[in-house]
Design a protein around this motif. Sequence first.
Motif, PDB file in Angstrom:
ATOM      1  N   LEU A   1      11.585   6.883   8.676  1.00 44.79           N
ATOM      2  CA  LEU A   1      10.776   8.054   8.315  1.00 44.79           C
ATOM      3  C   LEU A   1       9.443   7.656   7.674  1.00 44.79           C
ATOM      4  CD1 LEU A   1      13.590  10.384   6.943  1.00 44.79           C
ATOM      5  CD2 LEU A   1      12.515  10.421   9.191  1.00 44.79           C
ATOM      6  N   GLY A   2       9.129   6.359   7.683  1.00 44.07           N
ATOM      7  CA  GLY A   2       7.849   5.888   7.174  1.00 44.07           C
ATOM      8  C   GLY A   2       7.814   5.596   5.682  1.00 44.07           C
ATOM      9  N   ASP A   3       8.914   5.715   4.999  1.00 47.25           N
ATOM     10  CA  ASP A   3       8.928   5.491   3.552  1.00 47.25           C
ATOM     11  C   ASP A   3      10.247   4.848   3.159  1.00 47.25           C
ATOM     12  OD1 ASP A   3       7.989   5.576   0.955  1.00 47.25           O
ATOM     13  OD2 ASP A   3       8.588   7.643   0.608  1.00 47.25           O
ATOM     14  N   PRO A   4      10.290   3.656   2.625  1.00 45.15           N
ATOM     15  CA  PRO A   4       9.179   2.809   2.180  1.00 45.15           C
ATOM     16  C   PRO A   4       8.664   1.892   3.293  1.00 45.15           C
ATOM     17  CG  PRO A   4      11.229   1.791   1.533  1.00 45.15           C
ATOM     18  CD  PRO A   4      11.579   3.096   2.236  1.00 45.15           C
ATOM     19  N   ILE A   5       7.638   1.087   2.930  1.00 50.00           N
ATOM     20  CA  ILE A   5       7.092   0.092   3.842  1.00 50.00           C
ATOM     21  C   ILE A   5       7.214  -1.274   3.174  1.00 50.00           C
ATOM     22  CG2 ILE A   5       5.474   1.709   4.882  1.00 50.00           C
ATOM     23  CD1 ILE A   5       3.256   0.248   3.271  1.00 50.00           C
ATOM     24  N   GLU A   6       7.235  -2.319   3.999  1.00 55.34           N
ATOM     25  CA  GLU A   6       7.285  -3.681   3.458  1.00 55.34           C
ATOM     26  C   GLU A   6       6.088  -4.457   3.983  1.00 55.34           C
ATOM     27  OE1 GLU A   6       9.966  -7.450   4.336  1.00 55.34           O
ATOM     28  OE2 GLU A   6      11.072  -5.905   3.226  1.00 55.34           O
ATOM     29  N   ILE A   7       5.373  -5.105   3.071  1.00 56.25           N
ATOM     30  CA  ILE A   7       4.225  -5.914   3.438  1.00 56.25           C
ATOM     31  C   ILE A   7       4.427  -7.339   2.929  1.00 56.25           C
ATOM     32  CG2 ILE A   7       2.610  -3.965   3.424  1.00 56.25           C
ATOM     33  CD1 ILE A   7       1.610  -4.960   0.670  1.00 56.25           C
ATOM     34  N   THR A   8       3.707  -8.268   3.545  1.00 58.61           N
ATOM     35  CA  THR A   8       3.648  -9.627   3.026  1.00 58.61           C
ATOM     36  C   THR A   8       2.255  -9.795   2.442  1.00 58.61           C
ATOM     37  OG1 THR A   8       5.182 -10.467   4.670  1.00 58.61           O
ATOM     38  CG2 THR A   8       3.784 -12.084   3.580  1.00 58.61           C
TER      39      THR A   8
ATOM     40  N   GLU B   1       7.153 -10.960   0.010  1.00 58.03           N
ATOM     41  CA  GLU B   1       7.366  -9.626   0.569  1.00 58.03           C
ATOM     42  C   GLU B   1       7.360  -8.597  -0.553  1.00 58.03           C
ATOM     43  OE1 GLU B   1       9.299 -12.269   1.884  1.00 58.03           O
ATOM     44  OE2 GLU B   1       7.905 -12.216   3.561  1.00 58.03           O
ATOM     45  N   LEU B   2       6.694  -7.493  -0.320  1.00 59.24           N
ATOM     46  CA  LEU B   2       6.569  -6.432  -1.314  1.00 59.24           C
ATOM     47  C   LEU B   2       6.874  -5.101  -0.646  1.00 59.24           C
ATOM     48  CD1 LEU B   2       5.611  -5.475  -4.151  1.00 59.24           C
ATOM     49  CD2 LEU B   2       3.309  -5.385  -3.199  1.00 59.24           C
ATOM     50  N   THR B   3       7.727  -4.315  -1.266  1.00 65.08           N
ATOM     51  CA  THR B   3       8.076  -2.995  -0.745  1.00 65.08           C
ATOM     52  C   THR B   3       7.345  -1.941  -1.563  1.00 65.08           C
ATOM     53  OG1 THR B   3      10.239  -3.803  -0.088  1.00 65.08           O
ATOM     54  CG2 THR B   3       9.978  -1.417  -0.238  1.00 65.08           C
ATOM     55  N   LEU B   4       6.669  -1.025  -0.867  1.00 66.02           N
ATOM     56  CA  LEU B   4       5.896   0.034  -1.514  1.00 66.02           C
ATOM     57  C   LEU B   4       6.316   1.397  -0.990  1.00 66.02           C
ATOM     58  CD1 LEU B   4       2.284  -1.416  -1.195  1.00 66.02           C
ATOM     59  CD2 LEU B   4       3.668  -1.353  -3.259  1.00 66.02           C
ATOM     60  N   ARG B   5       6.191   2.396  -1.836  1.00 68.65           N
ATOM     61  CA  ARG B   5       6.383   3.777  -1.391  1.00 68.65           C
ATOM     62  C   ARG B   5       5.150   4.181  -0.581  1.00 68.65           C
ATOM     63  NH1 ARG B   5       7.472   4.314  -7.173  1.00 68.65           N
ATOM     64  NH2 ARG B   5       9.726   4.243  -7.434  1.00 68.65           N
ATOM     65  N   LYS B   6       5.328   5.156   0.274  1.00 66.38           N
ATOM     66  CA  LYS B   6       4.210   5.635   1.089  1.00 66.38           C
ATOM     67  C   LYS B   6       3.101   6.196   0.206  1.00 66.38           C
ATOM     68  CE  LYS B   6       3.417   8.162   5.355  1.00 66.38           C
ATOM     69  NZ  LYS B   6       4.015   9.001   6.388  1.00 66.38           N
ATOM     70  N   SER B   7       3.468   6.851  -0.895  1.00 66.86           N
ATOM     71  CA  SER B   7       2.460   7.414  -1.805  1.00 66.86           C
ATOM     72  C   SER B   7       1.636   6.313  -2.477  1.00 66.86           C
ATOM     73  CB  SER B   7       3.130   8.296  -2.862  1.00 66.86           C
ATOM     74  OG  SER B   7       4.048   7.534  -3.628  1.00 66.86           O
ATOM     75  N   GLU B   8       2.261   5.171  -2.751  1.00 66.38           N
ATOM     76  CA  GLU B   8       1.530   4.037  -3.328  1.00 66.38           C
ATOM     77  C   GLU B   8       0.624   3.404  -2.280  1.00 66.38           C
ATOM     78  OE1 GLU B   8       4.898   2.572  -6.531  1.00 66.38           O
ATOM     79  OE2 GLU B   8       4.955   1.798  -4.486  1.00 66.38           O
ATOM     80  N   ALA B   9       1.142   3.273  -1.060  1.00 65.58           N
ATOM     81  CA  ALA B   9       0.363   2.684   0.025  1.00 65.58           C
ATOM     82  C   ALA B   9      -0.870   3.526   0.355  1.00 65.58           C
ATOM     83  CB  ALA B   9       1.229   2.516   1.270  1.00 65.58           C
TER      84      ALA B   9
END
Length: 76
Positions: A48-55, A60-68
Amino acid sequence: MSKLLSEFTVGESGKIKAVTGEGKIRRRLFDMGVTPGAELIMRKKAPLGDPIEITIRGYELTLRKSEAACVEVETG
């Protein structure tokens, strides 16, 4: 071209241009290493697009969609 991190698709990469947001959210992002000039890659996105994981910065860091949505990234 720049766009918000929340609009990224899996595999896309870029360099952070600016971090918007106010108070606690902005401070939390800075504490996690999400700062202008840092390069990142979108690794995973929940169905559903929330959360996302970035490098970013080698981890690796997981962020909420609102933070992104507070992170503007330069792509290309």
